[in-house]
Design an enzyme around this catalytic site. Structure first.
Site, PDB file in Angstrom:
ATOM      1  N   ARG A   1       0.829  -1.187   0.000  1.00 24.39           N
ATOM      2  CA  ARG A   1       0.000   0.000   0.000  1.00 24.39           C
ATOM      3  C   ARG A   1       0.873   1.250   0.000  1.00 24.39           C
ATOM      4  O   ARG A   1       1.885   1.311   0.696  1.00 24.39           O
ATOM      5  CB  ARG A   1      -0.912   0.034   1.247  1.00 24.39           C
ATOM      6  CG  ARG A   1      -2.140  -0.865   1.130  1.00 24.39           C
ATOM      7  CD  ARG A   1      -3.144  -0.291   0.139  1.00 24.39           C
ATOM      8  NE  ARG A   1      -4.324  -1.125  -0.012  1.00 24.39           N
ATOM      9  CZ  ARG A   1      -4.469  -2.044  -0.961  1.00 24.39           C
ATOM     10  NH1 ARG A   1      -3.490  -2.260  -1.825  1.00 24.39           N
ATOM     11  NH2 ARG A   1      -5.589  -2.733  -1.055  1.00 24.39           N
TER      12      ARG A   1
ATOM     13  N   HIS B   1       0.930   0.009  -9.985  1.00 21.77           N
ATOM     14  CA  HIS B   1       0.047  -0.826  -9.154  1.00 21.77           C
ATOM     15  C   HIS B   1      -0.357  -2.100  -9.910  1.00 21.77           C
ATOM     16  O   HIS B   1      -1.537  -2.382 -10.136  1.00 21.77           O
ATOM     17  CB  HIS B   1      -1.206  -0.053  -8.741  1.00 21.77           C
ATOM     18  CG  HIS B   1      -1.782  -0.530  -7.442  1.00 21.77           C
ATOM     19  ND1 HIS B   1      -2.334   0.305  -6.507  1.00 21.77           N
ATOM     20  CD2 HIS B   1      -1.872  -1.767  -6.902  1.00 21.77           C
ATOM     21  CE1 HIS B   1      -2.755  -0.381  -5.458  1.00 21.77           C
ATOM     22  NE2 HIS B   1      -2.484  -1.654  -5.686  1.00 21.77           N
TER      23      HIS B   1
ATOM     24  N   GLU C   1      -2.371   8.010  -5.927  1.00 23.17           N
ATOM     25  CA  GLU C   1      -2.532   7.246  -7.169  1.00 23.17           C
ATOM     26  C   GLU C   1      -3.774   7.740  -7.906  1.00 23.17           C
ATOM     27  O   GLU C   1      -4.760   8.112  -7.275  1.00 23.17           O
ATOM     28  CB  GLU C   1      -2.639   5.749  -6.864  1.00 23.17           C
ATOM     29  CG  GLU C   1      -1.359   5.153  -6.297  1.00 23.17           C
ATOM     30  CD  GLU C   1      -1.434   3.639  -6.113  1.00 23.17           C
ATOM     31  OE1 GLU C   1      -2.476   3.030  -6.470  1.00 23.17           O
ATOM     32  OE2 GLU C   1      -0.465   3.063  -5.614  1.00 23.17           O
TER      33      GLU C   1
END
Length: 525
Positions: free
Chosen positions: A231, A278, A260
């Site tokens: 994370r 990601h 993000e």
């Protein structure tokens, strides 16, 4: 017929599973928040991935909504408290992409060790800089895992195949589980000092946010390489940039960022830094798995009422829920209490049900205890996934039901075993609904567990209560309720005070400095 909206792009098998279960399904992806809000009221369920956001506005516009399913583990894009307040079940698929994410971490580790992205760019530019890209071997290196849950344990298994030495920091990891997965359990400071490579596999909570801060990075072994596929927010990105520039950190690879999509970052362009967008769950297999799982879970709930992998409700039948609900509230408070007061990670937990409580299903009650206890370290723990997480970490959980009835018509006792020994707390229900503490670590104390509280253990002596009250008063902290218990006159006494405001570390230090104080802790329920 229940009706479900698939709001994000998902493998076609999800829609097939819904239709086979008798659930009507619409696939409308790429919707704006306004468009989603405009149609949300037509559906009993909404299935999403990471693009769509289920906010308070969406929930307010969807009075018929019963379930939101997230195809993946993270629910940052769902307002879970708001969903809970509106009776909407929130489900995720926590295990569908574990292998994929673990493999991505290993791939990043290889890329760092051999500088593969930079070497590729150089070679395709027509250069042949063979001497520039001097790598390191993974064999015999020390890999430090921050988080040794499902994904962390898979990474450990793969690292063993690479002949690496694996150490791990995880508050919930027991010695038995550490032995089982072949890692050495260490403190965070020890991990920072010893690891050649560090990978993070923990959720983002208030306790883990910035776990690799500037201070922590300064404690690392010089030349360490850091990988984060968990994370964003676990690492102080500015501090990491400075450490890369200074050479304290030899390389870093991030798949996740504080913000993000990461269109810009202080780390971009830094030498020996690798970034991916990601991609931890971005494999064909993982996308199929999470799509199938979320569709099966949502279809089961909408057609039969079955609940699995829910973040905000326990697995209960319709008949059990009204009876068990107040006991679960009591159990969660007892778990939260021992979780906040335990100095070491527990190795065993015993949940004893006595009197009327003994006639109930113990599973949701023990799940509530574990959720309260483990949520102190991880906000994503709930009554559904807490038992799994406890088992994964080797925590010995015992459920005991007694036929006898003691001083109370109904009683729950929670006992935890740590390196310091065994300690227990107990509570009952007043009026069959109101949770009330009755005993803490062998001392009889009747107290509500609610809001901000102060826990003090002191030597029973005249004048202490006055000094404590004056200390709190001078700090502007108002006492709501005051509960006192003691083992014997002049012996050890326990105080539980509810206060109107949080007790900060400065005030705690003043309380601990009072004559006779053995322990002082700020609690939050």
């Amino acid at each position: 017929m229940p009706k479900v909206l698939i709001a994000d792009k998902m493998n076609p098998k999800a829609a097939e599973i819904f239709r086979a279960a008798g659930v009507e399904v619409d696939e409308r992806t790429g919707l704006s928040q306004d468009d989603l809000r405009a149609i949300a009221g037509d559906y009993d369920g909404i299935a999403i991935r990471s693009s769509s956001r289920i906010t308070t506005d969406i929930l307010d516009a969807a009075p018929n909504l019963k379930v939101v399913g997230r195809a993946g583990i993270g629910v940052d894009n769902i307002d879970v408290p708001a969903a809970s307040a509106r009776g909407v079940v929130v489900m995720n698929t926590p295990f569908g992409n574990s292998i994929t994410t673990a493999e991505h971490a290993i791939a990043m580790m290889f890329a760092l060790a051999r500088q593969l992205p930079a070497a590729d760019t150089s070679t395709q530019a027509g250069k042949w800089e063979k001497n520039r890209f001097m790598g390191v071997e993974l064999t015999s290196k020390v890999l430090g895992l921050i988080g040794a849950g499902n994904i962390g344990s898979i990474v450990a298994d793969r690292a063993h195949g690479l002949k690496m030495k694996v150490i791990a920091f995880d508050p919930f990891l027991t010695p038995e589980r550490a032995l089982e997965i072949g890692v050495e359990k260490v403190t965070l400071d020890e991990l920072l000092a010893r690891a050649d490579f560090i990978t993070l596999h923990t959720p983002l909570t208030e306790q883990t946010r910035g776990i690799l801060s500037a201070e922590a990075i300064a404690k690392t072994k010089k030349g360490v390489r850091i990988i984060n596929c968990a994370r964003g927010g676990l690492i102080d990105e500015a501090a990491l940039k400075a450490a890369l520039d200074s050479g304290q950190v030899a390389g870093a690879a991030l798949d996740v960022f504080e913000t993000e999509p990461a269109k810009e970052s202080v780390l971009f362009g830094t030498e020996n830094f690798i970034a991916t967008p990601h991609l931890g769950a971005a494999t064909t297999e993982a996308q199929v798995n999470v799509a199938i799982q979320v569709a099966e879970q949502m279809a089961d709930f909408l057609t039969t009422g079955a609940v699995s992998n829910a973040l905000n409700v326990p697995s209960l039948t319709a008949e059990e829920a009204p009876k068990v609900k107040p006991y679960m509230a009591l159990a969660e408070k007892l778990g939260t209490l021992v979780g906040q007061l335990s100095e070491d990670a527990p190795t065993a937990v015993s949940i004893e049900l006595e009197g009327a409580a003994a006639d109930l299903n113990p599973k949701p009650i023990s799940g509530a205890v574990l959720a309260g206890m483990m949520r102190v370290h991880s906000a994503t723990v709930n009554m559904v996934n807490a038992p799994y997480l406890a088992k994964e970490r080797g925590l010995d959980v015992r459920e005991v039901r007694h036929d006898r009835e003691g001083n109370y018509h109904t009683l729950i006792r929670v006992s935890v075993t740590t390196r310091a020994g065994e300690r227990s707390v107990a509570g009952t229900l007043f009026g069959s609904a109101a949770p009330r503490l009755t005993e803490i670590f062998g001392v009889k104390v009747e107290a509500d567990l609610d809001g901000h509280m102060l826990y003090v253990v002191n030597v029973d002596a005249p004048g202490f209560i006055g000094r404590l009250g004056s200390t709190l008063g001078e700090a502007g902290v108002n006492i709501g309720t005051f509960h006192l218990g003691r083992r014997e006159a002049g012996g050890e006494a326990v105080l539980l005070l509810s206060v109107d405001d949080p007790v900060d570390e400065t005030l705690l230090a003043r309380v601990r400095a009072l004559p006779g104080v053995k322990t002082a802790r700020a609690l939050r329920f």
